[in-house]
Design a protein around this motif. Sequence first.
Motif, PDB file in Angstrom:
ATOM      1  N   GLN A 180       7.212  -6.476 -12.980  1.00 37.84           N
ATOM      2  CA  GLN A 180       6.930  -6.148 -14.144  1.00 37.84           C
ATOM      3  C   GLN A 180       5.324  -6.742 -14.255  1.00 37.84           C
ATOM      4  O   GLN A 180       4.014  -5.542 -13.792  1.00 37.84           O
ATOM      5  CB  GLN A 180       7.287  -5.971 -15.229  1.00 37.84           C
ATOM      6  N   ASN A 181       4.864  -7.747 -13.782  1.00 36.78           N
ATOM      7  CA  ASN A 181       4.017  -8.629 -13.964  1.00 36.78           C
ATOM      8  C   ASN A 181       3.434  -7.969 -12.769  1.00 36.78           C
ATOM      9  O   ASN A 181       2.206  -8.334 -11.760  1.00 36.78           O
ATOM     10  CB  ASN A 181       4.267 -10.170 -13.910  1.00 36.78           C
ATOM     11  N   GLU A 182       4.291  -8.251 -11.271  1.00 34.02           N
ATOM     12  CA  GLU A 182       3.570  -7.838 -10.344  1.00 34.02           C
ATOM     13  C   GLU A 182       2.666  -6.284 -10.134  1.00 34.02           C
ATOM     14  O   GLU A 182       1.900  -5.746 -10.123  1.00 34.02           O
ATOM     15  CB  GLU A 182       3.722  -7.505  -8.715  1.00 34.02           C
ATOM     16  N   VAL A 183       3.989  -5.248 -10.582  1.00 34.69           N
ATOM     17  CA  VAL A 183       2.622  -3.897 -10.828  1.00 34.69           C
ATOM     18  C   VAL A 183       2.533  -3.875 -11.854  1.00 34.69           C
ATOM     19  O   VAL A 183       0.993  -3.243 -11.627  1.00 34.69           O
ATOM     20  CB  VAL A 183       4.082  -2.956 -11.084  1.00 34.69           C
ATOM     21  N   ILE A 184       2.700  -4.241 -13.283  1.00 38.25           N
ATOM     22  CA  ILE A 184       0.869  -4.532 -13.904  1.00 38.25           C
ATOM     23  C   ILE A 184       0.006  -5.111 -13.284  1.00 38.25           C
ATOM     24  O   ILE A 184      -1.980  -4.292 -14.263  1.00 38.25           O
ATOM     25  CB  ILE A 184       1.176  -5.211 -15.312  1.00 38.25           C
ATOM     26  N   GLY A 185      -0.201  -5.345 -12.667  1.00 37.38           N
ATOM     27  CA  GLY A 185      -1.442  -6.781 -11.980  1.00 37.38           C
ATOM     28  C   GLY A 185      -1.965  -5.944 -10.803  1.00 37.38           C
ATOM     29  O   GLY A 185      -3.554  -5.257 -10.981  1.00 37.38           O
ATOM     30  N   ALA A 186      -1.736  -4.738 -10.331  1.00 38.41           N
ATOM     31  CA  ALA A 186      -1.728  -4.243  -9.369  1.00 38.41           C
ATOM     32  C   ALA A 186      -2.087  -2.896  -9.839  1.00 38.41           C
ATOM     33  O   ALA A 186      -3.301  -2.597  -9.107  1.00 38.41           O
ATOM     34  CB  ALA A 186      -0.794  -3.412  -8.099  1.00 38.41           C
ATOM     35  N   LEU A 187      -1.676  -2.292 -11.153  1.00 36.02           N
ATOM     36  CA  LEU A 187      -1.725  -1.284 -11.492  1.00 36.02           C
ATOM     37  C   LEU A 187      -3.616  -1.497 -12.692  1.00 36.02           C
ATOM     38  O   LEU A 187      -4.706  -0.714 -12.599  1.00 36.02           O
ATOM     39  CB  LEU A 187      -1.495  -0.116 -12.742  1.00 36.02           C
ATOM     40  N   GLY A 188      -3.585  -3.261 -13.070  1.00 31.41           N
ATOM     41  CA  GLY A 188      -4.754  -3.093 -13.151  1.00 31.41           C
ATOM     42  C   GLY A 188      -6.215  -3.221 -12.909  1.00 31.41           C
ATOM     43  O   GLY A 188      -6.994  -2.845 -12.340  1.00 31.41           O
ATOM     44  N   ARG A 189      -5.636  -3.812 -10.899  1.00 31.03           N
ATOM     45  CA  ARG A 189      -6.974  -3.994 -10.443  1.00 31.03           C
ATOM     46  C   ARG A 189      -7.576  -2.764  -9.956  1.00 31.03           C
ATOM     47  O   ARG A 189      -8.230  -2.125  -9.469  1.00 31.03           O
ATOM     48  CB  ARG A 189      -6.173  -4.798  -8.847  1.00 31.03           C
TER      49      ARG A 189
END
Length: 168
Positions: free
Chosen positions: A94-103
């Motif tokens: 979840q942290n990885e996916v949300i970080g990527a979407l934020g970028r």
Amino acid sequence: MDLDAVADELYGLRPEEFVTARDRRARDARAAGDQGLAKAVGALRRPSRAAWVSNLLVRRQPEEVRSLLGLGEELRRAHRELDGVRLRRLASRQNEVIGALGRQARRLAASRAAVGGLTRVGAGGRVGCGPRGGASFGSRVKFGMRRDGPWVDGQRSPSCPTRIPCGR
């Protein structure tokens, strides 16, 4: 002209274009004799900057957003089943996916800012238009900013049943 089509058109515009276009569409509906539609269109709220950028992400990267929604389903299932091992693995994902979407959201905002949509895109993913700043695209990125809740690719998201307000 129907409300869904008008809402889809309006929420595709930059926030500073929204009110003028909304009022014009409400006048058009009134002139066509559709008072109910005119009232409904007039009630649509201008999206916040965060909602607008999130909507850009949903419209331009729907597969990425679908993966987040699918991950949400997996997390809910792991919570229901009290599966600690799976919860830890999914939380990391979840942290990885949300970080990527934020970028990705920051890149979209920056590209639209270059066209004149935003006046400031700052460090840390803060998007804003004035001294009050904007919204942080950290772990709170929201998706699917249509008048009646979360949508992806023109379809209401079944895995996100709650309404997400679009206005300030």
